[in-house]
Design a protein around this motif. Structure first.
Motif, PDB file in Angstrom:
ATOM      1  N   ALA A  61      -2.311   3.854  -9.148  1.00  0.00           N
ATOM      2  CA  ALA A  61      -1.354   3.233  -7.886  1.00  0.00           C
ATOM      3  C   ALA A  61      -2.242   2.098  -7.231  1.00  0.00           C
ATOM      4  CB  ALA A  61      -1.234   4.231  -6.913  1.00  0.00           C
ATOM      5  N   HIS A  62      -1.818   1.345  -6.845  1.00  0.00           N
ATOM      6  CA  HIS A  62      -2.378   0.051  -6.132  1.00  0.00           C
ATOM      7  C   HIS A  62      -1.832  -0.052  -4.585  1.00  0.00           C
ATOM      8  CE1 HIS A  62      -4.275  -0.618 -10.134  1.00  0.00           C
ATOM      9  NE2 HIS A  62      -3.083  -0.309 -10.360  1.00  0.00           N
ATOM     10  N   TRP A  63      -2.405  -0.633  -3.718  1.00  0.00           N
ATOM     11  CA  TRP A  63      -1.880  -0.789  -2.409  1.00  0.00           C
ATOM     12  C   TRP A  63      -2.325  -2.022  -1.687  1.00  0.00           C
ATOM     13  CZ3 TRP A  63      -5.203  -1.226   1.682  1.00  0.00           C
ATOM     14  CH2 TRP A  63      -6.451  -1.028   1.500  1.00  0.00           C
ATOM     15  N   VAL A  64      -1.215  -2.423  -0.821  1.00  0.00           N
ATOM     16  CA  VAL A  64      -1.231  -3.576  -0.063  1.00  0.00           C
ATOM     17  C   VAL A  64      -0.919  -3.302   1.494  1.00  0.00           C
ATOM     18  CG1 VAL A  64      -0.589  -5.857   0.563  1.00  0.00           C
ATOM     19  CG2 VAL A  64      -1.180  -5.355  -1.528  1.00  0.00           C
ATOM     20  N   ASP A  65      -1.586  -3.197   2.639  1.00  0.00           N
ATOM     21  CA  ASP A  65      -1.221  -2.748   3.606  1.00  0.00           C
ATOM     22  C   ASP A  65      -1.471  -3.542   4.850  1.00  0.00           C
ATOM     23  OD1 ASP A  65       0.016  -0.953   5.411  1.00  0.00           O
ATOM     24  OD2 ASP A  65      -0.592   0.595   4.200  1.00  0.00           O
ATOM     25  N   VAL A  66      -1.179  -3.207   6.095  1.00  0.00           N
ATOM     26  CA  VAL A  66      -1.303  -4.166   7.206  1.00  0.00           C
ATOM     27  C   VAL A  66      -2.649  -3.247   7.962  1.00  0.00           C
ATOM     28  CG1 VAL A  66       0.718  -5.221   7.678  1.00  0.00           C
ATOM     29  CG2 VAL A  66       0.457  -3.388   8.746  1.00  0.00           C
ATOM     30  N   ASP A  67      -3.157  -3.902   8.813  1.00  0.00           N
ATOM     31  CA  ASP A  67      -4.447  -3.250   9.479  1.00  0.00           C
ATOM     32  C   ASP A  67      -3.733  -2.852  10.943  1.00  0.00           C
ATOM     33  OD1 ASP A  67      -6.693  -2.454  11.148  1.00  0.00           O
ATOM     34  OD2 ASP A  67      -7.790  -4.234  10.587  1.00  0.00           O
ATOM     35  N   LEU A  76      10.406  -1.723 -17.121  1.00  0.00           N
ATOM     36  CA  LEU A  76       9.525  -2.237 -16.045  1.00  0.00           C
ATOM     37  C   LEU A  76       8.175  -2.188 -16.503  1.00  0.00           C
ATOM     38  CD1 LEU A  76      11.524   0.056 -13.454  1.00  0.00           C
ATOM     39  CD2 LEU A  76      11.969  -2.350 -14.246  1.00  0.00           C
ATOM     40  N   GLU A  77       7.559  -3.192 -16.230  1.00  0.00           N
ATOM     41  CA  GLU A  77       6.016  -3.232 -16.304  1.00  0.00           C
ATOM     42  C   GLU A  77       5.350  -2.654 -14.941  1.00  0.00           C
ATOM     43  OE1 GLU A  77       4.084  -6.445 -17.947  1.00  0.00           O
ATOM     44  OE2 GLU A  77       5.889  -7.633 -18.592  1.00  0.00           O
ATOM     45  N   ALA A  78       6.028  -2.628 -13.851  1.00  0.00           N
ATOM     46  CA  ALA A  78       5.520  -2.012 -12.565  1.00  0.00           C
ATOM     47  C   ALA A  78       6.687  -1.931 -11.583  1.00  0.00           C
ATOM     48  CB  ALA A  78       4.470  -3.013 -12.150  1.00  0.00           C
ATOM     49  N   VAL A  79       6.151  -1.001 -10.464  1.00  0.00           N
ATOM     50  CA  VAL A  79       7.415  -0.893  -9.531  1.00  0.00           C
ATOM     51  C   VAL A  79       6.673  -0.984  -8.245  1.00  0.00           C
ATOM     52  CG1 VAL A  79       8.972   0.958  -8.518  1.00  0.00           C
ATOM     53  CG2 VAL A  79       8.781   0.791 -11.027  1.00  0.00           C
ATOM     54  N   VAL A  80       7.178  -1.843  -7.431  1.00  0.00           N
ATOM     55  CA  VAL A  80       6.572  -2.036  -5.787  1.00  0.00           C
ATOM     56  C   VAL A  80       7.587  -1.129  -5.206  1.00  0.00           C
ATOM     57  CG1 VAL A  80       6.634  -3.727  -4.215  1.00  0.00           C
ATOM     58  CG2 VAL A  80       6.300  -4.320  -6.337  1.00  0.00           C
ATOM     59  N   VAL A  81       6.989  -0.041  -4.298  1.00  0.00           N
ATOM     60  CA  VAL A  81       7.697   0.766  -3.449  1.00  0.00           C
ATOM     61  C   VAL A  81       7.186   0.510  -2.085  1.00  0.00           C
ATOM     62  CG1 VAL A  81       7.966   3.253  -2.902  1.00  0.00           C
ATOM     63  CG2 VAL A  81       7.644   2.591  -5.381  1.00  0.00           C
ATOM     64  N   THR A  82       7.982   0.050  -1.304  1.00  0.00           N
ATOM     65  CA  THR A  82       7.649  -0.207  -0.112  1.00  0.00           C
ATOM     66  C   THR A  82       8.094   0.779   1.047  1.00  0.00           C
ATOM     67  OG1 THR A  82       9.844  -1.146   0.797  1.00  0.00           O
ATOM     68  CG2 THR A  82       8.420  -2.727  -0.560  1.00  0.00           C
ATOM     69  N   ASP A  83       7.102   1.186   2.037  1.00  0.00           N
ATOM     70  CA  ASP A  83       7.252   2.041   3.128  1.00  0.00           C
ATOM     71  C   ASP A  83       7.791   3.317   2.448  1.00  0.00           C
ATOM     72  OD1 ASP A  83       5.994   0.451   4.807  1.00  0.00           O
ATOM     73  OD2 ASP A  83       7.820   0.247   6.190  1.00  0.00           O
ATOM     74  N   VAL A 139       7.574   7.707  -5.903  1.00  0.00           N
ATOM     75  CA  VAL A 139       5.992   7.221  -6.289  1.00  0.00           C
ATOM     76  C   VAL A 139       5.595   8.043  -7.498  1.00  0.00           C
ATOM     77  CG1 VAL A 139       3.651   7.223  -5.728  1.00  0.00           C
ATOM     78  CG2 VAL A 139       5.314   6.190  -4.058  1.00  0.00           C
ATOM     79  N   ASP A 140       5.945   9.484  -7.269  1.00  0.00           N
ATOM     80  CA  ASP A 140       5.647  10.454  -8.287  1.00  0.00           C
ATOM     81  C   ASP A 140       6.165  10.378  -9.633  1.00  0.00           C
ATOM     82  OD1 ASP A 140       3.706  11.753  -6.400  1.00  0.00           O
ATOM     83  OD2 ASP A 140       5.560  13.088  -5.919  1.00  0.00           O
ATOM     84  N   ASP A 141       7.419   9.867  -9.415  1.00  0.00           N
ATOM     85  CA  ASP A 141       8.302   9.768 -10.762  1.00  0.00           C
ATOM     86  C   ASP A 141       7.850   8.569 -11.430  1.00  0.00           C
ATOM     87  OD1 ASP A 141       9.805  11.835 -10.089  1.00  0.00           O
ATOM     88  OD2 ASP A 141      11.422  10.902  -9.466  1.00  0.00           O
ATOM     89  N   VAL A 142       7.548   7.342 -10.625  1.00  0.00           N
ATOM     90  CA  VAL A 142       7.147   6.161 -11.590  1.00  0.00           C
ATOM     91  C   VAL A 142       5.503   6.439 -12.054  1.00  0.00           C
ATOM     92  CG1 VAL A 142       6.300   3.771 -11.206  1.00  0.00           C
ATOM     93  CG2 VAL A 142       8.422   4.894 -10.086  1.00  0.00           C
ATOM     94  N   LEU A 143       4.721   7.120 -11.446  1.00  0.00           N
ATOM     95  CA  LEU A 143       3.320   7.330 -11.904  1.00  0.00           C
ATOM     96  C   LEU A 143       3.646   8.283 -12.949  1.00  0.00           C
ATOM     97  CD1 LEU A 143       1.320   7.659  -8.720  1.00  0.00           C
ATOM     98  CD2 LEU A 143       1.467   5.731 -10.439  1.00  0.00           C
ATOM     99  N   ALA A 144       4.410   9.139 -12.999  1.00  0.00           N
ATOM    100  CA  ALA A 144       4.728  10.151 -13.935  1.00  0.00           C
ATOM    101  C   ALA A 144       5.105   9.475 -15.497  1.00  0.00           C
ATOM    102  CB  ALA A 144       5.605  11.451 -13.823  1.00  0.00           C
ATOM    103  N   ALA A 145       5.872   8.537 -15.295  1.00  0.00           N
ATOM    104  CA  ALA A 145       6.372   7.762 -16.350  1.00  0.00           C
ATOM    105  C   ALA A 145       5.381   6.661 -16.794  1.00  0.00           C
ATOM    106  CB  ALA A 145       7.822   6.925 -15.944  1.00  0.00           C
ATOM    107  N   GLY A 146       4.263   6.768 -16.180  1.00  0.00           N
ATOM    108  CA  GLY A 146       3.029   5.855 -16.894  1.00  0.00           C
ATOM    109  C   GLY A 146       3.338   4.464 -16.517  1.00  0.00           C
ATOM    110  N   ILE A 147       3.965   4.157 -15.196  1.00  0.00           N
ATOM    111  CA  ILE A 147       4.302   2.928 -14.752  1.00  0.00           C
ATOM    112  C   ILE A 147       3.360   2.483 -13.549  1.00  0.00           C
ATOM    113  CG2 ILE A 147       5.860   1.182 -14.014  1.00  0.00           C
ATOM    114  CD1 ILE A 147       7.959   2.735 -15.349  1.00  0.00           C
ATOM    115  N   PRO A 148       2.600   1.380 -13.457  1.00  0.00           N
ATOM    116  CA  PRO A 148       2.026   1.258 -12.167  1.00  0.00           C
ATOM    117  C   PRO A 148       2.451   1.042 -10.920  1.00  0.00           C
ATOM    118  CG  PRO A 148       1.140  -0.179 -14.026  1.00  0.00           C
ATOM    119  CD  PRO A 148       2.580   0.468 -14.381  1.00  0.00           C
ATOM    120  N   VAL A 149       2.109   1.664 -10.043  1.00  0.00           N
ATOM    121  CA  VAL A 149       2.815   1.654  -8.755  1.00  0.00           C
ATOM    122  C   VAL A 149       2.129   0.551  -7.563  1.00  0.00           C
ATOM    123  CG1 VAL A 149       3.445   2.836  -6.601  1.00  0.00           C
ATOM    124  CG2 VAL A 149       4.142   3.700  -8.854  1.00  0.00           C
ATOM    125  N   PHE A 150       2.738  -0.168  -7.074  1.00  0.00           N
ATOM    126  CA  PHE A 150       2.096  -0.982  -5.828  1.00  0.00           C
ATOM    127  C   PHE A 150       3.021  -0.692  -4.633  1.00  0.00           C
ATOM    128  CE2 PHE A 150       1.375  -2.914  -9.777  1.00  0.00           C
ATOM    129  CZ  PHE A 150       0.127  -3.541  -9.687  1.00  0.00           C
TER     130      PHE A 150
END
Length: 372
Positions: free
Chosen positions: A170-176, A133-140, A148-159
């Motif tokens: 970690a990177h984010w997209v959210d609603v206002d 996996l190059e990245a993992v998208v975790v919604t809500d 989130v902790d596990d993916v970041l610990a594995a050195g994989i970017p989280v969105f």
């Protein structure tokens, strides 16, 4: 599913895959020359390059994507997980919002050259650690969600949503959320409502916590009591029961959403504060079922009760009256999220890692007072 077969019941033979060497033989060129032409490398004349490409197109040659990605050291796979509790029996794809968000994320990623791998909620690191996996998208994600902790610990970017803001990798997209809640409550007030009730999941996600907080601030600014009913479980049944509790005279909830106060199991726990004149249903449910619940309790919509649902369910447009919806715009979230992901993975973007997506209030007859 029927098996592929020719007339007479004989199974059809698979079409042989056209190899690079086949294209080279047909074009009368070397394999190295054809490879350079198709990959736009090497010093080739325009005529030779076009001959190789035209021959490949005519023969239906497709590069071996797996081999090419392995040579490049990239699999172009993105993990995708919905952060619902592992012990919840609901299927998130039954939700119009998550179904549209998931489909839009997969389609948008594919257009950018990435394939999406669906990871079940509650996935353990041992289950996905060997996937390239190059990245993992975790919604809500919930407040206690370990993915989130596990993916970041594995050195994989989280969105994910804004709950990951400030975490390295970690990177984010959210609603206002604040603007969204205010748009609905201001709309209610403009239509003359003074006793709005909020029906919201008893959830630890950032979105639902922000909905509760925005509602609390708005009520304080306008001198109104907080009237909130929380839903303890997802699904149409629990949400409709919570709506019925609200319609019977919702309790005033002044506590924090994590304290358990005001949680609805479908029984009437009204404090006698009076029947509501407006209802904002944030917990996802079928708008026709919410409308039916209001009618069973003797409400005329919109005469006695203004109704807004946070929903992507297209049936809201076809009820009588049509139901006003607050859309979180899942397709826009997917587009913004994948765009940010590509900038990070392919361009090494170091820009501030977040994007806010505006929501959309689709005003229909259920929340507009009849005058005259």
């Amino acid at each position: 599913m029927t098996s592929g077969s020719r007339h007479g019941g004989q199974p059809s033979s698979p079409t042989p895959r056209v190899r690079l060497v086949d294209v080279a033989r047909e074009a009368g060129l070397s394999k190295t020359t054809v490879s350079a032409a198709l990959n736009d490398t090497g010093r080739l004349s325009p005529e030779v390059r076009e001959k190789a490409r035209e021959t490949a197109r005519r023969m239906g040659y497709r590069p071996n994507a797996t081999a090419r990605q392995l040579r490049a050291g990239r699999a172009r796979l993105i993990g995708y997980v919905v952060g619902e509790p592992a012990d919840v029996s609901s299927v998130f794809l039954e939700s119009p919002y998550f179904a549209r968000l998931t489909g839009a994320t997969a389609a948008t990623a594919l257009r950018r050259g990435y394939a999406m791998v669906l990871l079940p909620s509650g996935s353990l690191q041992s289950e996905w650690a060997d996937l390239p996996l190059e990245a993992v998208v975790v919604t809500d994600p919930g407040a206690d969600d370990r993915i989130v902790d596990d993916v970041l610990a594995a050195g994989i970017p989280v969105f994910s949503d804004r709950s990951v803001e400030g975490r390295p990798g970690a990177h984010w997209v959210d609603v206002d959320t604040d603007a969204a809640v205010r748009s609905v409550l201001d709309h209610f007030r403009e239509q003359g409502a003074r006793r709005p009730v909020l029906v919201v999941p008893d959830s630890t996600t950032r979105f639902h916590a922000e909905v509760f907080a925005a509602h609390r601030v708005w009520c304080a600014e306008h001198g109104l009591p907080e009237r909130v009913v929380r839903v303890g479980a997802p699904g149409n049944g629990p949400v409709v029961r919570a709506v019925e509790t609200a319609l019977a005279g919702a309790p005033e909830a002044g506590g924090d959403p994590s304290d358990g106060g005001g949680r609805s199991d479908g029984r009437d726990r009204s404090d006698g504060g009076g029947r509501p004149d407006a209802l904002l249903v944030v917990a996802e449910a079928s708008p026709p079922l919410v409308l039916d619940a209001a009618r069973r309790h003797g409400y005329d919509v919109p005469g006695d009760l203004l109704l807004v649902c946070v929903s992507e369910d297209v049936t809201a447009e076809h009820t009588e009256p049509p139901v006003t919806t607050l859309s979180l715009r899942p397709e826009a979230i997917a587009e913004a999220g994948i765009d940010h992901l590509v900038r990070v993975l392919e361009r090494g973007s170091q820009e501030p890692a977040g994007t806010l997506v505006p929501t959309r209030l689709d005003v229909r007859a259920s929340s507009v007072r009849k005058h005259g």
